[in-house]
Structure formats: C-alpha cells, structure tokens
Design an enzyme around this catalytic site. Structure first.
Site, PDB file in Angstrom:
ATOM      1  N   ARG A   1     -24.522   4.977 -92.300  1.00  0.00           N
ATOM      2  CA  ARG A   1     -23.602   3.845 -92.180  1.00  0.00           C
ATOM      3  C   ARG A   1     -24.300   2.514 -92.422  1.00  0.00           C
ATOM      4  NH1 ARG A   1     -22.660   7.432 -88.039  1.00  0.00           N
ATOM      5  NH2 ARG A   1     -20.556   8.280 -87.831  1.00  0.00           N
ATOM      6  N   ILE A   2     -25.421   2.284 -91.711  1.00  0.00           N
ATOM      7  CA  ILE A   2     -26.110   0.998 -91.827  1.00  0.00           C
ATOM      8  C   ILE A   2     -26.799   0.874 -93.175  1.00  0.00           C
ATOM      9  CG2 ILE A   2     -27.910  -0.475 -90.830  1.00  0.00           C
ATOM     10  CD1 ILE A   2     -27.250   0.819 -88.102  1.00  0.00           C
TER      11      ILE A   2
ATOM     12  N   GLY B   1     -31.034  -6.218 -83.541  1.00  0.00           N
ATOM     13  CA  GLY B   1     -30.157  -5.662 -84.576  1.00  0.00           C
ATOM     14  C   GLY B   1     -28.705  -5.568 -84.167  1.00  0.00           C
ATOM     15  N   ALA B   2     -28.450  -5.225 -82.929  1.00  0.00           N
ATOM     16  CA  ALA B   2     -27.067  -5.082 -82.463  1.00  0.00           C
ATOM     17  C   ALA B   2     -26.639  -6.264 -81.594  1.00  0.00           C
ATOM     18  CB  ALA B   2     -26.911  -3.793 -81.666  1.00  0.00           C
TER      19      ALA B   2
ATOM     20  N   ARG C   1     -35.714   2.067 -85.716  1.00  0.00           N
ATOM     21  CA  ARG C   1     -36.381   2.519 -84.499  1.00  0.00           C
ATOM     22  C   ARG C   1     -37.882   2.347 -84.653  1.00  0.00           C
ATOM     23  NH1 ARG C   1     -33.312   1.629 -81.024  1.00  0.00           N
ATOM     24  NH2 ARG C   1     -31.711   3.003 -80.248  1.00  0.00           N
TER      25      ARG C   1
ATOM     26  N   ASP D   1     -37.831  -5.484 -86.290  1.00  0.00           N
ATOM     27  CA  ASP D   1     -37.003  -5.816 -85.140  1.00  0.00           C
ATOM     28  C   ASP D   1     -37.261  -4.852 -83.987  1.00  0.00           C
ATOM     29  OD1 ASP D   1     -34.792  -7.182 -83.813  1.00  0.00           O
ATOM     30  OD2 ASP D   1     -33.644  -5.349 -84.133  1.00  0.00           O
TER      31      ASP D   1
ATOM     32  N   GLU E   1     -41.935  -1.250 -76.458  1.00  0.00           N
ATOM     33  CA  GLU E   1     -41.233  -2.517 -76.298  1.00  0.00           C
ATOM     34  C   GLU E   1     -41.246  -2.940 -74.832  1.00  0.00           C
ATOM     35  OE1 GLU E   1     -37.344  -2.016 -78.031  1.00  0.00           O
ATOM     36  OE2 GLU E   1     -38.132  -1.987 -80.075  1.00  0.00           O
TER      37      GLU E   1
ATOM     38  N   ASP F   1     -32.744  10.146 -98.968  1.00  0.00           N
ATOM     39  CA  ASP F   1     -31.957  10.683 -97.864  1.00  0.00           C
ATOM     40  C   ASP F   1     -31.550  12.102 -98.242  1.00  0.00           C
ATOM     41  OD1 ASP F   1     -30.111  11.452 -95.957  1.00  0.00           O
ATOM     42  OD2 ASP F   1     -29.216   9.456 -95.775  1.00  0.00           O
TER      43      ASP F   1
ATOM     44  N   HIS G   1     -35.722  -6.821 -80.931  1.00  0.00           N
ATOM     45  CA  HIS G   1     -34.672  -5.788 -80.922  1.00  0.00           C
ATOM     46  C   HIS G   1     -33.284  -6.432 -80.901  1.00  0.00           C
ATOM     47  CE1 HIS G   1     -34.236  -1.278 -79.882  1.00  0.00           C
ATOM     48  NE2 HIS G   1     -33.150  -1.693 -80.521  1.00  0.00           N
TER      49      HIS G   1
END
Length: 527
Positions: free
Chosen positions: A151-152, A281-282, A232, A256, A261, A171, A279
């Site tokens: 998706r991303i 991204g979202a 990730r 990111d 972490e 992929d 972090h």
C-alpha cells in the site's frame, strides 16, 4: 458486557465509538508498566495499543478473557503473535489508516535528502550563508528503487512518478498487473541495488527483511546512492550505512525509524549527510483519527462475531467475500461435525479438497472452519480459527488442502478426509441451490441427503429386509423418518445408509438396531 482496555494514546474519535456502544465498557490506562498490565489484563475482552505497549508472552498468559488485540497502526513487532495465536487471540492492525501519511513523509524525506534542506536550514539559523555547500540533485529522471510494493510503496511510487522519476521495484509478492498499472518495472534485489539512484524500503521487519541491506549490498549500489527508511528499523544494517556514508559510497540517508528507539547512541546521528525524524511516518492528525476509528470498528465486529478485518493470524474476509462464503461455512461445519462424531483414536492427517466454484473463494478460511469444528470434539481447550492450526500441529496432525476444477456433475463440492494409522474416512458435501448443505458421499459411497438435524448412519449388507427391520424399530420407538439415502458401489456388496430423523432415538432403540445381523458402525450423528 465487553470490557476494553486502551493502554496507549488513542484519538478521541476512536474512544467515542467504543463509548457509544451500550454493551461495551472502556478503561483508558496509559503508561502502564509491564507488570501492571500483566496484573489487570485478565479482566478484559480486548486490548487496544499503539507502539508503546509491549504485549509479551507473560501478559498473554494472564489474558484469560482476551479475544482480540487491536493495533492502531501498521507495525506489530511489539506483539508476540505466536503466543497470541496459541491462546486463540485475534491480532489485528490498521494497515490502511496511515498509508497516505507514511507515503507523504517518505516524499518529504526524499526531497529533504535531495536538496539538503535540514542542513541548509541549520546553517542559515546559525547566521551562515553557504549556498554552494548545499547544492542538491533533481528528482526528475532519477531511478527510484522501491523495496516492497504494498500500500505505502505503491503510493510513494505514484507520487514519485509525478516528479518524473523512473520506478523499479523488488517485491516477490507484487502482482505484475498492479505494477504495470503504476508503470513500475519489477526486478530482483541485486538489479534494484545496481540501478537505483534512491532506494526506499516499505516492508515489515521479519527474519527475511532484517538487515536486508548490509555492507555487501551497499557495495553493489551505485556510488552516491541515497537511502530512505520510513518502514521499520533494522531493514538497513545501520552500522554499515554509517560506514558507507563516511566513505561516500552512500551520498545521504534519511531515516524515520531505527533498530533501537530512541536512537541515543546511534553513530548515524553524528554524520552531516544523515537526516532523521523521530518515527513520524504516521504522525499526522488525519492518520491518528483514521487508525483510531478503524481499529475501534474492527474490534467491535470481532467481539460480536461478525466479519474479521485486517487480522494477521487468521484469514480475514471483506463484506463481499463473506456473502459468498457464508453458505460454505455452514457446509464445512456440518462436514466436520459428521466426521468427528465417528472418529476414534489418534488422528494423523486431515486433507480437504475443494472442487468447482468453491475454489474461487477464500478456501483457507473454510479449512479453518473445518479444523476448528473437528478439533472442538476432542480438545478440552478453547478452539477457534486463530489457534486451530497450532493445536493441530502440536498434536501431530498434518493439515493439507487442494483444489480441482470439478467433481462429477456438481458445480461445487468439499471433500474432507481423515487418516488415522492405516484407516481413512471421508465425507463430501455440496450446496443445493447455493444455500442448502447436503452430504453426497461417505467413504466412496455415493449418497444424497440433507446435512441437518439428527442422522442415523450405518453400514449394512446390500440384501433385502435390512431397511425394513430398522424402520420397524424406529417406528416402534416413535421416531419419524424425514429422509433416507442409501449408497453402494455395486449390487450385493456392502452399502451405507443414512436416515434423517425428526426426533431423538432412545438408547434402547439404538442398541436394538446395532444388534441387527450384518450392521456395522451404527451411530447417531447430530449436525
């Protein structure tokens, strides 16, 4: 009442959905230590988390009521999925909720990397004017290597294409038609490393993707390649990236996410050609709301036994798929119940064959229905679609499935065979009128009978008088016959008989029937 625990910050919109339901009680307890969560988790039916809460085997061991863990986000590395699966707990995430946010953040880092924006900003804030020092590159005409075209990755590709970039992707699971739709050339990893000017990763962290790009892979890349990671930590070997940034093999990198972490002692942070964000991204307002709403709705549906979406340890089906699968679910439940009530001793294998139209459906979900209903007859533990494969494996039962185009004149059929030592037993079912389950074969004997209610089943010599004797006994016991099917392979050989009954058969009548000379395997099956 269902009790739900929210242990990480969740957008108010998601909390409101829970609170609006009369049969749901919500507790919000943020910042709990592992031992605190372990002590209270036994009270709850569902747990809602983000990235802070770590769901360990110890916590799961105390989660006696827990039915579902919902992650408001994509990553699941903070949940022990095998332990949850073994306990029969559904684990679900919200893979679509932050797709756009993560894709846009990737583009922000890509542009920052290409034009040295953070470094130039820091220089200017320090009252310097160093235009020549921060000369960048154009994205136009550059080759972007996308590792993971999910998706991303797909959304990143769509945005990069608008900048005039050439797109290639590694992929192994990507559908060629989807790649073609975006104008992406699929290739192997080595080719992607050799040809890419910029590399971005959009895959989960697994044993296969951990340190996917290390020192040897970086040597394969073009000199001056630029690297991005909004997926990730650990996909890139961070020490190898630091060394490549220092040597000039890698011109710049923007991450990111990190293996550890926060990355307080990470050597990457000391390098002038490295860009980092914590972090994010979202971390957009829209993404926070989206994942909260989605996870709330998914959890409510799962608790109420409705369609399961975005589960990672059980096949999930969407609403359209469910409408097609629903009648097959019932048929699979009947077939499993029929076999389990005539099975004794250790089971070595279960094999399911799907024939005809049913092969177009999500047969893995149907296999779980069969397995769950079969094992439930023999195992004292709670068995559901989540832990059924684990429990079967623990007991040495090999579960396989296959598909064929057709079986005889049936537009669809499902055949279930169990093996126990040298013995095998099987049953085949189909749908009449696309909704009514029927049994059409028992151990190679062709029959045709409704798969419902109580069935009297026995094997008998194919000689006159057998059915008359059985009918007389049933009649004397006040038991009415609703339907009957008899199957044989050839005249004079053994036959199988199935009788639909309208009411219960007294134990004395069953014993009388079993005493009829020549009858074998007499049993009453309840479907």
């Amino acid at each position: 009442m269902y009790k739900i625990l929210i242990s990480d910050k969740l957008a108010d919109e998601g909390v409101a959905i829970f609170k609006a339901e009369k049969d749901i009680e919500v507790d919000i307890k943020l910042g709990m230590k592992p031992e605190e969560l372990q002590s209270v988790i036994g009270e709850y039916d569902a747990l809602v988390i983000r990235s802070d809460t770590k769901v360990t085997p110890e916590i799961i061991a105390n989660a006696k009521k827990l039915k579902v863990i919902g992650r408001a986000g994509v990553g699941l590395d903070n949940i022990d999925i095998p332990a949850a699966t073994r306990a029969g707990i559904i684990v679900m995430n919200t893979p679509d909720g932050n797709t756009i946010s993560a894709a846009e953040h990737t583009m922000a880092l890509m542009l920052s990397l290409a034009r040295n924006i953070p470094q130039a900003n820091a220089s200017l804030i320090a009252k310097k004017w160093e235009r020549s020092k921060f000369t960048g590159i154009e994205l136009f005409g550059k080759t972007l290597g996308i590792i993971g075209l999910g998706r991303i990755g797909y959304e990143v590709g769509a945005r990069a294409k608008s900048f005039g970039m050439k797109l290639i992707s590694y992929d192994p699971y990507a559908r060629p038609e989807r790649a073609h739709e975006l104008g992406v050339e699929l290739c192997d990893l080595k080719t992607l490393l050799e040809r890419s000017d910029i590399i971005t990763v959009h895959v989960p962290i697994t044993k296969d993707t951990s340190h996917l790009i290390g020192a040897e892979e970086l040597k394969t890349c073009k000199k001056g390649v630029r690297l991005l990671n909004v997926a990730r930590g650990g996909i890139y070997e961070e020490l190898a990236v630091a060394e490549a940034l220092q040597s000039g093999q890698v011109a710049g990198a923007a991450f990111d996410v990190f293996t550890k972490e926060p990355p307080t002692d990470n050597p990457l942070l000391a390098l002038p050609n490295f860009i980092a964000t914590p972090h994010l991204g979202a971390s957009t307002e829209e993404a926070q709301v989206n994942v909260a709403i989605v996870v709330a709705k998914q959890i409510i549906d799962a608790l109420r036994g409705k369609t399961i979406f975005n589960a990672v340890n059980v096949p999930a089906v969407d609403a359209e798929q469910w409408e097609h699968l629903r009648p097959y679910y019932e048929l699979c439940e009947k077939l499993a119940a029929f076999l389990s009530q005539g099975t004794h001793g250790k089971i070595d294998a279960i094999h399911i064959t799907y024939s005809g139209d049913v092969t177009k459906q999500k047969t893995q979900a149907l296999t779980l229905v069969i397995l769950r209903n079969f094992l439930s007859q023999f195992i004292q533990e709670h068995v559901n679609d989540v832990n059924a494969p684990v429990l079967a494996k623990e007991r040495g039962i090999q579960v396989t499935e296959s598909t064929t185009e057709h079986f005889g004149s049936y537009t669809n059929s499902i055949h279930v065979e169990i093996a126990s030592g040298s013995d095998t037993h099987s049953v085949r079912g189909t749908l009449l009128g696309e909704t009514t389950p029927r049994i059409v074969e028992i151990d190679k004997y062709r029959v045709d009978i409704s798969a419902e209610g109580s069935l009297l089943v026995f094997f008998n010599p194919d000689i006159p008088g057998i059915l008359g004797k059985v009918s007389t006994i049933l009649g004397n016991a006040g038991v009415n016959i609703a339907g009957l099917a008899n199957g044989r392979i050839e005249p004079g050989a053994d036959a199988v008989t199935l009788i639909n009954l309208d009411n219960e058969v007294p134990e004395s009548a069953l014993k009388e029937i079993a005493a009829i000379q020549g009858l074998k395997g007499v049993r009453l099956v309840k479907l």
